[in-house]
Motif scaffolding. Structure first.
Motif, PDB file in Angstrom:
ATOM      1  N   LEU A 170     -24.780   6.833 -29.110  1.00 31.73           N
ATOM      2  CA  LEU A 170     -24.933   5.563 -29.817  1.00 31.73           C
ATOM      3  C   LEU A 170     -24.447   5.688 -31.255  1.00 31.73           C
ATOM      4  N   ALA A 171     -24.757   6.790 -31.906  1.00 27.02           N
ATOM      5  CA  ALA A 171     -24.355   6.980 -33.299  1.00 27.02           C
ATOM      6  C   ALA A 171     -22.843   6.963 -33.449  1.00 27.02           C
ATOM      7  N   VAL A 172     -22.150   7.620 -32.553  1.00 25.21           N
ATOM      8  CA  VAL A 172     -20.688   7.627 -32.612  1.00 25.21           C
ATOM      9  C   VAL A 172     -20.144   6.210 -32.472  1.00 25.21           C
ATOM     10  N   GLU A 173     -20.862   5.381 -31.716  1.00 17.97           N
ATOM     11  CA  GLU A 173     -20.426   4.003 -31.477  1.00 17.97           C
ATOM     12  C   GLU A 173     -20.691   3.091 -32.673  1.00 17.97           C
ATOM     13  N   VAL A 174     -21.870   3.247 -33.341  1.00 17.14           N
ATOM     14  CA  VAL A 174     -22.274   2.221 -34.314  1.00 17.14           C
ATOM     15  C   VAL A 174     -22.428   2.713 -35.745  1.00 17.14           C
ATOM     16  N   ALA A 175     -22.466   4.028 -35.975  1.00 14.33           N
ATOM     17  CA  ALA A 175     -22.792   4.535 -37.312  1.00 14.33           C
ATOM     18  C   ALA A 175     -21.554   4.978 -38.079  1.00 14.33           C
ATOM     19  N   ASP A 176     -21.710   5.018 -39.405  1.00 16.11           N
ATOM     20  CA  ASP A 176     -20.674   5.540 -40.288  1.00 16.11           C
ATOM     21  C   ASP A 176     -20.883   7.025 -40.577  1.00 16.11           C
ATOM     22  N   ALA A 177     -22.152   7.439 -40.561  1.00 16.31           N
ATOM     23  CA  ALA A 177     -22.508   8.844 -40.803  1.00 16.31           C
ATOM     24  C   ALA A 177     -23.634   9.224 -39.871  1.00 16.31           C
ATOM     25  N   VAL A 178     -23.708  10.506 -39.561  1.00 18.53           N
ATOM     26  CA  VAL A 178     -24.698  11.006 -38.611  1.00 18.53           C
ATOM     27  C   VAL A 178     -25.371  12.241 -39.186  1.00 18.53           C
ATOM     28  N   THR A 179     -26.698  12.271 -39.070  1.00 16.15           N
ATOM     29  CA  THR A 179     -27.440  13.487 -39.397  1.00 16.15           C
ATOM     30  C   THR A 179     -28.184  13.946 -38.154  1.00 16.15           C
ATOM     31  N   VAL A 180     -28.067  15.198 -37.824  1.00 20.61           N
ATOM     32  CA  VAL A 180     -28.736  15.754 -36.648  1.00 20.61           C
ATOM     33  C   VAL A 180     -30.132  16.205 -37.060  1.00 20.61           C
ATOM     34  N   ALA A 181     -31.137  15.600 -36.466  1.00 22.90           N
ATOM     35  CA  ALA A 181     -32.516  15.982 -36.760  1.00 22.90           C
ATOM     36  C   ALA A 181     -32.762  17.397 -36.258  1.00 22.90           C
ATOM     37  N   THR A 182     -33.276  18.247 -37.128  1.00 28.57           N
ATOM     38  CA  THR A 182     -33.462  19.655 -36.777  1.00 28.57           C
ATOM     39  C   THR A 182     -34.938  20.016 -36.708  1.00 28.57           C
ATOM     40  N   LEU A 183     -35.216  21.068 -35.962  1.00 28.47           N
ATOM     41  CA  LEU A 183     -36.548  21.662 -35.875  1.00 28.47           C
ATOM     42  C   LEU A 183     -36.484  23.071 -36.453  1.00 28.47           C
TER      43      LEU A 183
END
Length: 269
Positions: free
Chosen positions: A155-168
């Motif tokens: 979804l992020a690749v489709e609608v977002a300008d930037a992406v952050t991967v939530a980490t553990l």
């Protein structure tokens, strides 16, 4: 394409307002691009008016880090985000995700229905769609999406300008690096990395997380930590852009002044 570096700071209001504004001005003077607010009602004033105040007192971009979709009706969130873009004259970016760990407890406390992950993603999609409708053809509010699983990444690749991967804390550098590369390979998006630990200092809004151990993060070569020496941090930030593609780095307010020399050197480069 190698994107230029930019740096953001998550700076919740944890003091009196004047002290916080002084901190915001120092952040602006240090070369940071963006002031960010978490979406946690218990901790501070609401994000939108707080960010509007920061934008009125500085030239910083402002944004949410990040709206939690289970807590917010899509249309209301989109209206708020679009309004912020208008009032800041294009200096707002909407960060949004499906909620931090434990969000279900907060949802129950508010008397809202607990929804499964797919429904939360649908709320994110609906929010972005409503935002684009409000923006119209002449305005574009940047969207930063926090993701983890494959459906969220798609979804992020489709609608977002930037992406952050939530980490553990248990995530290895290799794990997150591969996810980040997969995201960037799937679409032309900016990669953002939240770094909650600098040296032994944990970002204020993350300090309650008992599983954050700075020494253990350093030992595992985690992406969640940077050295508190500006020169060493600059070298590591360059490495993360070259090897993984990260160009947007988000720090906690407690480390902004420590790494200000790094930001001054690298911002825009």
């Amino acid at each position: 394409m190698t994107r230029p570096f930019r740096f953001g700071v998550v700076a919740p209001v944890l003091t009196d307002v004047q002290t916080w504004l002084d901190q915001v001005r120092r952040i602006a003077d240090s070369g940071f691009s963006t002031l960010l607010m978490p979406d946690v009602p218990r901790w501070q004033p609401a994000a939108a008016p707080t960010l509007a105040m920061a934008a009125a007192h500085t030239d910083l971009r402002v944004g949410t880090w990040v709206y939690a979709s289970p807590l917010r009706p899509a249309r209301t969130t989109a209206w708020e985000a679009h309004s912020m873009t208008v009032l800041t004259e294009g200096r707002f970016e909407m960060g949004i995700g499906t909620g931090r760990p434990g969000i279900e407890d907060e949802v129950r406390e508010l008397g809202l229905p607990v929804t499964p992950p797919r429904a939360r993603l649908r709320q994110v999609r609906e929010t972005v769609a409503a935002l684009r409708e409000l923006d119209g053809p002449d305005v574009h509010t940047p969207v930063v999406m926090a993701v983890r699983g494959p459906n969220a990444r798609a979804l992020a690749v489709e609608v977002a300008d930037a992406v952050t991967v939530a980490t553990l804390p248990t995530d290895t550098r290799a794990d997150i690096a591969q996810v980040a590369r997969d995201v960037q390979a799937a679409g032309d998006v900016e990669l953002a990395l939240h770094v909650p630990v600098v040296g032994d200092v944990i970002a204020p809004f993350m300090a309650s997380a008992r599983d954050i151990d700075p020494a253990a993060l350093r030992e595992s070569d985690s992406l969640a930590v940077l050295p508190d020496d500006p020169a060493a941090a600059a070298e590591e930030v360059r490495r993360r852009r070259e090897e993984i593609g990260y160009s947007y780095f988000v720090l906690g307010a407690g480390s902004a002044e420590v790494l200000a020399p790094m930001v001054a050197e690298l911002a825009g480069a």
